[in-house]
Write an enzyme that holds these catalytic residues in place. Structure first.
Site, mmCIF file in Angstrom:
data_model
loop_
_atom_site.group_PDB
_atom_site.id
_atom_site.type_symbol
_atom_site.label_atom_id
_atom_site.label_comp_id
_atom_site.label_asym_id
_atom_site.label_seq_id
_atom_site.Cartn_x
_atom_site.Cartn_y
_atom_site.Cartn_z
ATOM 1 N N GLY A 219 0.820 -1.198 0.000
ATOM 2 C CA GLY A 219 0.000 0.000 0.000
ATOM 3 C C GLY A 219 0.858 1.255 0.000
ATOM 4 O O GLY A 219 2.045 1.224 0.321
ATOM 5 N N CYS A 220 0.228 2.380 -0.337
ATOM 6 C CA CYS A 220 0.982 3.635 -0.458
ATOM 7 C C CYS A 220 1.502 4.112 0.895
ATOM 8 O O CYS A 220 2.700 4.374 1.061
ATOM 9 C CB CYS A 220 0.114 4.702 -1.118
ATOM 10 S SG CYS A 220 -1.502 4.938 -0.342
#
Length: 666
Positions: free
Chosen positions: A456-457
């Protein structure tokens, strides 16, 4: 006289006390003072003292400490390397060259004139001095004095017996008796340093220049000679192919020097300057038939420090076994912000073709509706789990869908077809490889994987912030204590394209909106990944969304064991990420507006309390790029045996990678 006292010239150096201190396990610390025959103490210039002591001791490395941390170029940036033989006159003639740096370089040149040619001089900061004493880490400016390199077009004027000994010593094997005769007709160039400590032999295979042998004598592998000879023949040959064992630890250096690569069955083929992947395929097929030149008994693994001769590998094939010069990519979930960025990267990639772009919302429309700059005539389709097996020529599928939607597609994709999933569905599944190349030994595991879960970011930014504190490296032990607390703010693109308050500009105007303040999926993801490294305390993460479009800003507050101050922590991070092209470490506080549309992560601030037990970092990352699409492209490249940063880092026409650093290993 009143200010400086007695000043004198050095006539002799007594090093007995220096060696006695070293033999006793102590570090000798010298003051720049001397003594005359009649007992007077004399002031001595520090550089002159260093030169005369070095002349007697003959050290392998001399390190100077400067406030700037190195010698600067025209733009004020620290130069990574200077070769006295090649660069000195040019630098000294430049009107922009700082007088202080010019004086220092002249003193270093005088010093190196009395040292062995294998000795090097580094100019670095106080914080990085210890590292430079043991390695050429490129943390400051490395000054070398390499041998002159001569190019020959044949073996007529070369001492072949001496050249053969160099190759055999470097490869630790027996050179085939007829080696020189066997390649004489195909030799394009032979590069040899003046004292036969380094060589590169370039032949021709089917009209393509081929690096047949590249060898550096062991004592000279840290002296910059290999890098110099490589740069020399690269100017002469705009296209070149070479090869090495996939396990070769110097492959990182080769990747930075290559424009493309392909790995299979234990070997990696590198090249630069070739027009397309098909050209690379053709030459690899020819190279496969070349005989072995080094006799080592039972297929012995050659030393990892060398560029070696290897057998060619086969290329990506379709299910019928026909060679496929371009890898076909299928993208499901193409309409989103990440999908668009990934399309751009794929279109910029010389060896990838976007063959399927699936989006229910855009089915039947041309790709140009979403991406006007496209050169493709691809039409959006609507691929579901039932129809996906019909696309049997796809080499790799990218699943860019909401959480919970991937399984139906994963279940019908054959085991030998690769997948990168951008959702959180498989980030906690041990049968999938976690796709953060900068963590542990993930990079090699990704190369061998068929199923990769893209991080994920927020999770990427958090882990890049914490890994140097958790992973042991360069004799530095983990120092993270307690539970890290992380305050994150993202632009509204992180909320996706489905309408909600988190991407409604009327709600976000002049506003900052918290959400999922307990148990956010990325909090669990980071905690899970850190636990695999032995840190079981987890993290506490508080995400927010702001009114800008893209980019994440993290404030990371952690407890540490108090053993390191700010300079040591900066060294810890810089040494950890020194060979990572997509991570930058800065002393400044990074700003989110500077990271938008950039492929890297930036870690900075490094605020430390007085007792050195609390560290606060600021980290920025573009959530759509390194937080999603760029990282996905890294994983695609690794899984397909290509250069990890292909289409990410801009390449120059001569094959150099713009902006990437080069390892000092030779």
């Amino acid at each position: 006289m009143e200010r400086w006292g007695y000043v004198g010239d050095i006539t002799a150096v007594n090093v007995e006390s220096i060696f006695n201190a070293i033999e006793s396990g102590c570090v000798p610390v010298l003051t720049c003072m001397g003594q005359s025959d009649d007992g007077h103490f004399l002031n001595i210039n520090a550089d002159i003292a260093a030169r005369d002591i070095a002349k007697v001791i003959q050290p392998r490395t001399v390190v100077f400490v400067s406030q700037k941390g190195g010698l600067a170029d025209e733009d004020g940036k620290i130069m990574q390397s200077i070769d006295i033989n090649y660069d000195y006159d040019n630098l000294m003639s430049k009107p922009w060259y700082a007088p202080g740096d010019a004086l220092k370089l002249k003193e270093i040149k005088d010093l190196m004139s009395v040292l062995p040619q294998t000795s090097t001089v580094s100019v670095t900061s106080a914080a990085l001095m210890a590292k430079e004493l043991l390695t050429h880490s490129l943390s400051g400016t490395l000054i070398t004095n390499t041998e002159r390199i001569t190019r020959y077009d044949n073996f007529d004027s070369i001492d072949k017996e001496r050249l053969g000994r160099l190759i055999e010593q470097a490869f630790q094997g027996k050179l085939r008796d007829d080696f020189f005769e066997s390649i004489e007709g195909s030799v394009k160039a032979v590069y040899i340093s003046e004292m036969y400590h380094c060589t590169a032999i370039i032949t021709e295979v089917d009209g393509v220049p081929y690096l047949s042998k590249f060898a550096v004598a062991e004592d000279y592998q840290m002296a910059g000679l290999g890098r110099r000879i490589f740069d020399t023949f690269k100017k002469d040959f705009p296209a070149l192919v070479w090869r090495a064992r996939t396990s070769n630890e110097i492959n990182r250096w080769y990747f930075q020097r290559s424009q493309g690569s392909y790995s299979n069955d234990g070997w990696t083929v590198f090249w630069y300057g070739l027009k397309d992947f098909n050209a690379a395929q053709n030459i690899v097929e020819k190279v496969r038939e070349l005989p072995k030149d080094i006799i080592k008994g039972e297929d012995v693994e050659l030393p990892s420090r060398l560029m070696v001769e290897v057998k060619s590998n086969s290329h990506q094939s379709n299910q019928d076994g026909d060679h496929h010069p371009i890898f076909k990519i299928g993208l499901i979930g193409a309409r989103g912000h990440t999908g668009l960025e990934l399309i751009k990267l794929i279109e910029n990639h010389p060896y990838l073709e976007l063959s399927v772009a699936s989006s229910r919302a855009m089915v039947g429309q041309p790709l140009s509706v979403l991406y006007p700059e496209t050169t493709s005539d691809l039409i959006f389709s609507d691929v579901d789990a039932k129809s996906l097996p019909d696309y049997n020529d796809i080499n790799l599928w990218v699943l860019a869908m909401p959480n919970g939607a991937a399984k139906q597609f994963v279940d019908v994709i054959p085991d030998d077809v690769k997948i990168v999933d951008l959702s959180a569905d498989y980030r906690f599944d041990d049968t999938w490889q976690y796709g953060l190349p900068e963590k542990g030994d993930n990079r090699q595991k990704i190369r061998n994987a068929t199923r990769v879960a893209n991080p994920g970011c927020y999770a990427t930014g958090q882990q890049i912030s914490l890994l140097p504190l958790v992973e042991a490296h360069n004799n530095l032990k983990p120092i993270l204590k307690g539970v890290p607390h992380i305050f994150g703010v993202s632009g509204y693109s992180g909320a996706g394209t489905t309408p909600s308050r988190k991407n409604d500009l009327s709600c976000l105007k002049d506003n900052l909106m918290g959400y999922s303040l307990q148990g956010h999926i990325h909090e669990r993801e980071v905690s899970h990944q850190l636990a695999t490294l032995g840190f079981a305390n987890g993290v506490r993460f508080m995400p927010h969304v702001a009114q800008w479009f893209r980019g994440i800003h993290l404030t990371v507050a952690v407890d540490v064991d108090g053993s390191e101050g700010r300079e040591e922590l900066l060294y810890r991070y810089r040494s950890f990420y020194e060979n990572e092209p997509l991570v930058r470490v800065t002393e400044e506080i990074p700003e989110v507006r500077d990271i938008a549309n950039e492929h890297h992560v930036e870690v900075g601030a490094f605020s430390v309390n007085k007792d050195r037990t609390r560290l606060v970092l600021n980290t920025t990352i573009d959530n759509l790029l390194k937080g999603a699409a760029t990282q996905c492209m890294q994983n695609i490249n690794l899984m397909l045996g290509l250069n990890e940063t292909e289409s990410i880092i801009e390449t120059k026409s001569d094959g150099d990678v713009a902006g990437s650093s080069v390892s000092a290993k030779e």
